[in-house]
Design an enzyme around this catalytic site. Sequence first.
Site, PDB file in Angstrom:
ATOM      1  N   PHE A  34      -5.153   1.933  -5.911  1.00  0.00           N
ATOM      2  CA  PHE A  34      -4.169   2.360  -5.960  1.00  0.00           C
ATOM      3  C   PHE A  34      -2.464   1.735  -6.790  1.00  0.00           C
ATOM      4  CE2 PHE A  34      -7.270   2.825  -2.013  1.00  0.00           C
ATOM      5  CZ  PHE A  34      -7.273   4.131  -2.126  1.00  0.00           C
TER       6      PHE A  34
ATOM      7  N   GLU B 124       2.118   6.026  -2.829  1.00  0.00           N
ATOM      8  CA  GLU B 124       2.173   4.859  -4.229  1.00  0.00           C
ATOM      9  C   GLU B 124       3.165   4.881  -4.500  1.00  0.00           C
ATOM     10  OE1 GLU B 124      -1.184   6.534  -2.660  1.00  0.00           O
ATOM     11  OE2 GLU B 124      -2.005   4.726  -1.257  1.00  0.00           O
TER      12      GLU B 124
ATOM     13  N   ASP C 294     -17.708  -0.111   0.449  1.00  0.00           N
ATOM     14  CA  ASP C 294     -17.159   1.653   0.175  1.00  0.00           C
ATOM     15  C   ASP C 294     -17.119   2.318  -0.440  1.00  0.00           C
ATOM     16  OD1 ASP C 294     -15.321   1.617   2.451  1.00  0.00           O
ATOM     17  OD2 ASP C 294     -13.811   0.680   1.975  1.00  0.00           O
TER      18      ASP C 294
ATOM     19  N   SER D 139      -5.188  -4.972   5.479  1.00  0.00           N
ATOM     20  CA  SER D 139      -5.204  -4.949   4.970  1.00  0.00           C
ATOM     21  C   SER D 139      -4.885  -5.960   3.811  1.00  0.00           C
ATOM     22  CB  SER D 139      -6.268  -3.722   3.680  1.00  0.00           C
ATOM     23  OG  SER D 139      -6.675  -3.390   5.223  1.00  0.00           O
TER      24      SER D 139
END
Lengths: 281, 317
Positions: free
Chosen positions: B86, B61, B120, B40
Site C-alpha cells: 500500500f 493511502e 495473508d 503493525s
Amino acid sequence: MPNTQQLEDFVTQVRRDILRQVHKVNSGHPGGSLGCAEFFTVLYQEVMDRKEGFDMDGKDEDLFFLSNGHISPVFYSVLARSGYFSVEELNTFRLIDSRLQGHPTTHEGLPGVRIASGSLGQGMSVAIGAANSKKLNGDDHLVYSLHGDGELQEGQNWEAIMYAAAKKVDNLIATVDRNHQQIDGCTDDVLPMGDLTAKFEAFGWDVVEIKDGNNISEVLEGLKEAKSRTGKGKPVCILMTTVMGHGVDFMMHTHKWHGVAPNDEQLEKALSQNPETLGDY
Amino acid sequence: MKKYTNTGNKDTRSGFGDGLTELGKTNPNVVALCADLTGSLKMGDFQKNHPERFFQVGIAEANMMGIAAGMTIGGKIPFTGTFANFSTGRVYDQIRQSIAYSDKNVKICASHAGLTLGEDGATHQILEDIGLMKMLPGMTVINTCDYNQTKAATIAIAEHHGPVYLRFGRPKVANFTPEDQKFVIGKANMLNEGTDVTIIATGHLVWEALQAAEQLEEKGVSAEVIDIHTIKPLDEEAILASVKKTGCVVTAEEHNFLGGLGESVARTLTQNFPAPQEFVATQDTFGESGTPEQLMEKYGLNAEAIVKAAQKVLKRK
C-alpha cells in the site's frame, strides 16, 4: 488595493496572455483557463496575503495550490503579472528548456509553484498537508486550492474531503470550478456528480457558493465570505460556477476548447474581444 | 570467515518504530502519518509521545501520500507508515507526481514487504516494490536487513533531504549488525571478505547469505558477502571491486528478479566489468499463503538456494 476597473483590466490582459500562450505552441488548455481568469486575479491581487519573493516553505503567508494543473496558462499569467517572474517568460510556455511546463511543476524551479499537478485529484491532499504544517508552525495564514469539477470524479478527493472535515482542517479554502464541462463533454453526460453542495455539507464542510465566477465583485465577495468562515472548526469549500472559455464568444459554453488552441484567425478574433490593457509580453 | 552472532531475533519493523521514537525526541520537524496500521508499523510510541505530530489518516493511502507531500511545505519531515504494497503500487502516481517529481522530503516507510509477510498471501506480499520505487528519478531506495540496521536507517534518512523509500518486514529475524553501526546511505557493508564468489544480498536475505557463506566455506569455497542496504543509489564501487576480485556474483533478495537489486547489479557489471551472475529472487511470480519459512524455501530464497546459486555461478567463471 486595486479598484474594480484595475481588476477588470488585469483580467482582460490575463485572457490575452492565455490565448497568446496556447496559440504560439498550438497546444494547451484555453477553455478552463479563460473561465478562471477572474478567480486567479482576485485571489492574487486582492485576497491572498503574500510575501515579496518566493520560497518553498511559504511561512507567514497564504498559499495556493492548483490541483487541475492543465489550466496552467491562467496560473502562469497571473503569477507573472503578480511579480513571481517576468511576463516575457510567458513566451516560453511549453517550449523545450522552459520553466513553464505544460502542467505546472516545481522541477524547473518556477517561482510561485509549490507542487506538480496535472495527474488529477491530488491537490486537495497536498493543500491539507500544507494547512497541517501551518498549524504546527503556529502560522495562522490560510491555504487556498482550486479543483476542476470533473476532477472530483477522482476518488482521492473524497478521501481528502472526509479527512479535512474529520480533522477540522479549518485553515483551508478549497474552490471547485463548476463549469460543468470536461474533455468528453458535459459533466452530467460523462458522470453526473449530483448535488455537490449537499455532498460537501454531508462530509462536514462549510460551503460558500459563487453563482457567477466570471463576475469580479461576486468572486471577491465569495472569497471574503469564505475567509470569514475559516477558523471555525470546518474546512471551507467554494462552489464557483464559471463559464468555460469565458470572454471569447465562440469558445463559451462548450467543452470543445478544453484542450485546443486557436488558429491565427481565431486568435485575432479572440484578442479583438479582449483589447490590450496592461501591455502584452 | 568472520563470525556473526545473532543477538536475538527481532523484527525490522520494530527497528523502524524505535528509530521513529528516537527521532520524536531529537527532531521536532519529524511528523508521522499512518493509514490504520499503527500497531503493525510499531508507531504507537511516537503517537503516544507526540500526538500533535502524529496523523492518523485512516484507510486512505493516496490521501496520506498527498498530505505528506504538502506537509513538507513549511519544513516538516513526514514519515508515512503502511504495508509495502500500500506504500507503493497502490499510490504510485501520488508518489510519482506529488512526491518524487515535486522533490518533496517524504520518507515512505514500508513494512511487511515480500513473502515473509506470510499467511495473508499474495494480495499483501509485494515483490515488485523495489522496482517501482527505484525507477522514480530522485528516489532513494533502502531495504534493511535487521532490527539494528532498520533503526539506524530510520534515524539516518531524517537527515537526508529528498524522497526515500525505506523497506522492511514483518517477521522476527536474526539481529546481527552492531547496535552502534552508523548507517551511511549508499554505502555497502562488507560483511565477509572472500576470493571465489561475491554474494550481494539485501534485506532478510543478508543473514541467509552469511549462513550460505559458512556452508560454502565447509565445501572449500571462499565467499565474499556484501550487504547492500541501499539499492539506489547503488554502491557500484564496492560491487565492482569485489567482482573484479572474485569473477562472479550471486545476488539475493526477497523480490522479483525483474526490477530488483539483481538487475541493478547486472547493469553495473554489464557496463563496467561483465561477469557471470545468478539471481536468488522470485521468478516473475506472485506469492501465496504459508509460514515465512515455508515460503522462503518454496520460492528459493534461503541459504540453501544461495549455496546452489554460488556453485552454479562458479562453474560459469
